[in-house]
Design a protein around this motif. Structure first.
Motif, PDB file in Angstrom:
ATOM      1  N   ILE A 212       0.825  -1.204   0.000  1.00 25.38           N
ATOM      2  CA  ILE A 212       0.000   0.000   0.000  1.00 25.38           C
ATOM      3  C   ILE A 212       0.863   1.260   0.000  1.00 25.38           C
ATOM      4  CG2 ILE A 212      -1.873   1.219   1.164  1.00 25.38           C
ATOM      5  CD1 ILE A 212      -2.625  -1.625   0.203  1.00 25.38           C
ATOM      6  N   LEU A 213       1.703   1.407   1.008  1.00 25.64           N
ATOM      7  CA  LEU A 213       2.532   2.612   1.161  1.00 25.64           C
ATOM      8  C   LEU A 213       3.996   2.208   1.077  1.00 25.64           C
ATOM      9  CD1 LEU A 213       2.571   5.664   1.746  1.00 25.64           C
ATOM     10  CD2 LEU A 213       2.540   5.122   4.186  1.00 25.64           C
ATOM     11  N   ASN A 214       4.699   2.700   0.045  1.00 26.43           N
ATOM     12  CA  ASN A 214       6.037   2.196  -0.219  1.00 26.43           C
ATOM     13  C   ASN A 214       6.905   3.324  -0.773  1.00 26.43           C
ATOM     14  OD1 ASN A 214       8.326   0.863  -1.418  1.00 26.43           O
ATOM     15  ND2 ASN A 214       7.155  -1.054  -1.378  1.00 26.43           N
TER      16      ASN A 214
ATOM     17  N   ALA B 297      10.485   6.042  -4.994  1.00 26.79           N
ATOM     18  CA  ALA B 297      11.815   6.582  -5.297  1.00 26.79           C
ATOM     19  C   ALA B 297      12.393   5.960  -6.562  1.00 26.79           C
ATOM     20  CB  ALA B 297      12.750   6.346  -4.116  1.00 26.79           C
ATOM     21  N   LEU B 298      12.086   4.689  -6.797  1.00 23.78           N
ATOM     22  CA  LEU B 298      12.588   3.988  -7.978  1.00 23.78           C
ATOM     23  C   LEU B 298      11.660   4.135  -9.177  1.00 23.78           C
ATOM     24  CD1 LEU B 298      13.868   0.698  -6.302  1.00 23.78           C
ATOM     25  CD2 LEU B 298      15.232   2.663  -7.056  1.00 23.78           C
ATOM     26  N   LEU B 299      10.610   4.953  -9.015  1.00 23.11           N
ATOM     27  CA  LEU B 299       9.638   5.222 -10.083  1.00 23.11           C
ATOM     28  C   LEU B 299       8.961   3.941 -10.572  1.00 23.11           C
ATOM     29  CD1 LEU B 299      11.657   7.850 -12.165  1.00 23.11           C
ATOM     30  CD2 LEU B 299      10.024   8.255 -10.300  1.00 23.11           C
ATOM     31  N   ARG B 300       8.722   3.040  -9.632  1.00 28.59           N
ATOM     32  CA  ARG B 300       8.068   1.777  -9.968  1.00 28.59           C
ATOM     33  C   ARG B 300       6.580   1.772  -9.636  1.00 28.59           C
ATOM     34  NH1 ARG B 300      12.704  -2.424  -7.663  1.00 28.59           N
ATOM     35  NH2 ARG B 300      14.273  -1.984  -9.295  1.00 28.59           N
TER      36      ARG B 300
ATOM     37  N   LEU C   9       1.658   6.024  -2.422  1.00 26.30           N
ATOM     38  CA  LEU C   9       0.492   5.389  -1.802  1.00 26.30           C
ATOM     39  C   LEU C   9      -0.320   4.754  -2.920  1.00 26.30           C
ATOM     40  CD1 LEU C   9      -1.545   4.851   0.500  1.00 26.30           C
ATOM     41  CD2 LEU C   9      -2.509   7.111   0.039  1.00 26.30           C
ATOM     42  N   ASP C  10      -0.307   3.438  -2.993  1.00 24.99           N
ATOM     43  CA  ASP C  10      -1.063   2.753  -4.035  1.00 24.99           C
ATOM     44  C   ASP C  10      -2.526   2.687  -3.601  1.00 24.99           C
ATOM     45  OD1 ASP C  10      -2.200   1.125  -5.951  1.00 24.99           O
ATOM     46  OD2 ASP C  10      -0.425  -0.143  -6.139  1.00 24.99           O
TER      47      ASP C  10
ATOM     48  N   GLY D 108      -1.606   7.581  -7.538  1.00 19.13           N
ATOM     49  CA  GLY D 108      -1.995   6.927  -8.768  1.00 19.13           C
ATOM     50  C   GLY D 108      -2.732   7.852  -9.721  1.00 19.13           C
ATOM     51  N   PRO D 109      -3.095   7.348 -10.887  1.00 13.23           N
ATOM     52  CA  PRO D 109      -3.754   8.169 -11.908  1.00 13.23           C
ATOM     53  C   PRO D 109      -5.202   8.460 -11.528  1.00 13.23           C
ATOM     54  CG  PRO D 109      -3.696   5.894 -12.609  1.00 13.23           C
ATOM     55  CD  PRO D 109      -2.891   5.950 -11.333  1.00 13.23           C
TER      56      PRO D 109
END
Length: 285
Positions: free
Chosen positions: A71-73, A78-81, A85-86, A150-151
């Motif tokens: 969820i929160l990473n 930072a790694l643009l992955r 917050l998903d 997210g979008p």
């Protein structure tokens, strides 16, 4: 004598809303439900749904997901992955699978359960009673922060983001559009200047990506302050009760400190119980 129309309004604020969860748990446990409508934005919209479904105390268990890397990473961001917050994962994993929101109970709520979302093309705020809609879709929309989570969320061919971007404390809407004569407004921090400011780079990127939201993004604090001022000095014939932390909660929007989150819930429970005792309202069954 004119009929009183009572609206419960819940501010957003990400993890800071753990405080409001505690307040709502205190209301729920005392069967304190004198509302004609419940209105929330962002995290406040999610809590409006949990509470209206009779699950405020149950929802307290969802805050442990602040430590869940699905969820929160920060590393992922930072790694643009993926987003910091998903929010998509939060609503899918938690609200539907692992700690499900009782959507049928929500649809049966006896009051409108209104959440906010902003149309990214027009900048207009939608105020949606989720009882007659897809509640998960609109809860995704009301909490979808620009960039960080997210979008935009697409619903019926239109894209939406967090309603708090434009109307972070929808107390004016409760009065002027919904007809509230008595508002109970739950805020998530004591009176004090907001010490945290968004990065200028992030702000400008958000404005470029969503130009219709520029005013809300760049004037967010002044819009919020105007809502606080409105609550402090409402129109004649309108009463606004404000419930807010009786002491600082140590939380910010993306807090991961579970001790601080649980303490905020405890503070909210105490303040909610105090409000029930002192407000002079009677529960309605």
């Amino acid at each position: 004598m004119p009929r009183t129309f009572r609206v419960l309004v819940l501010e957003g604020g990400g993890m800071k809303a753990a405080y409001a969860n505690g307040v709502l748990s205190a209301f729920e446990e005392r069967d304190f439900r004198p509302w004609d409508a419940v209105l929330g934005t962002s995290a406040g919209g999610a809590l409006a749904a949990w509470y209206s479904a009779g699950q405020a105390a149950y929802a307290e268990g969802t805050w442990v997901y602040a430590r869940d890397h699905r969820i929160l990473n920060y590393r992922r961001a930072a790694l643009l992955r993926g987003p910091l917050l998903d929010h998509e994962a939060l609503l899918d994993i938690v609200y539907q699978d692992e700690m499900p929101l009782d959507q049928e109970a929500l649809r049966r709520a006896r009051w409108p359960v209104v959440v906010t979302a902003v149309d990214v093309r027009t900048g207009d705020v939608r105020y949606v009673d989720v009882r007659g809609e897809d509640p998960i879709a609109w809860l995704k929309a009301t909490g979808r922060l620009p960039f960080a989570s997210g979008p935009p969320v697409r619903i019926d061919g239109r894209d939406y983001l967090d309603g708090g971007t434009v109307d972070p404390v929808p107390v004016r809407h409760a009065v002027e559009a919904m007809g509230a004569t008595h508002v109970t407004l739950v805020l998530n921090k004591p009176p004090a200047p907001d010490a945290r400011r968004e990065s200028r780079i992030v702000t400008e990127l958000a404005c470029r990506r969503y130009p219709a939201l520029r005013h809300g993004i760049t004037h967010h604090q002044s819009i919020k302050q105007a809502a606080y001022d409105y609550a402090h000095d409402p129109p004649d014939g309108v009463r606004v009760d404000v419930v807010r932390p009786s002491r600082p909660t140590r939380l910010h929007r993306l807090s991961r400190d579970l001790d601080a989150i649980n303490e905020a819930i405890r503070i909210g429970r105490g303040d909610g119980a105090t409000y029930v005792r002192q407000a002079g309202l009677q529960p309605t069954r």
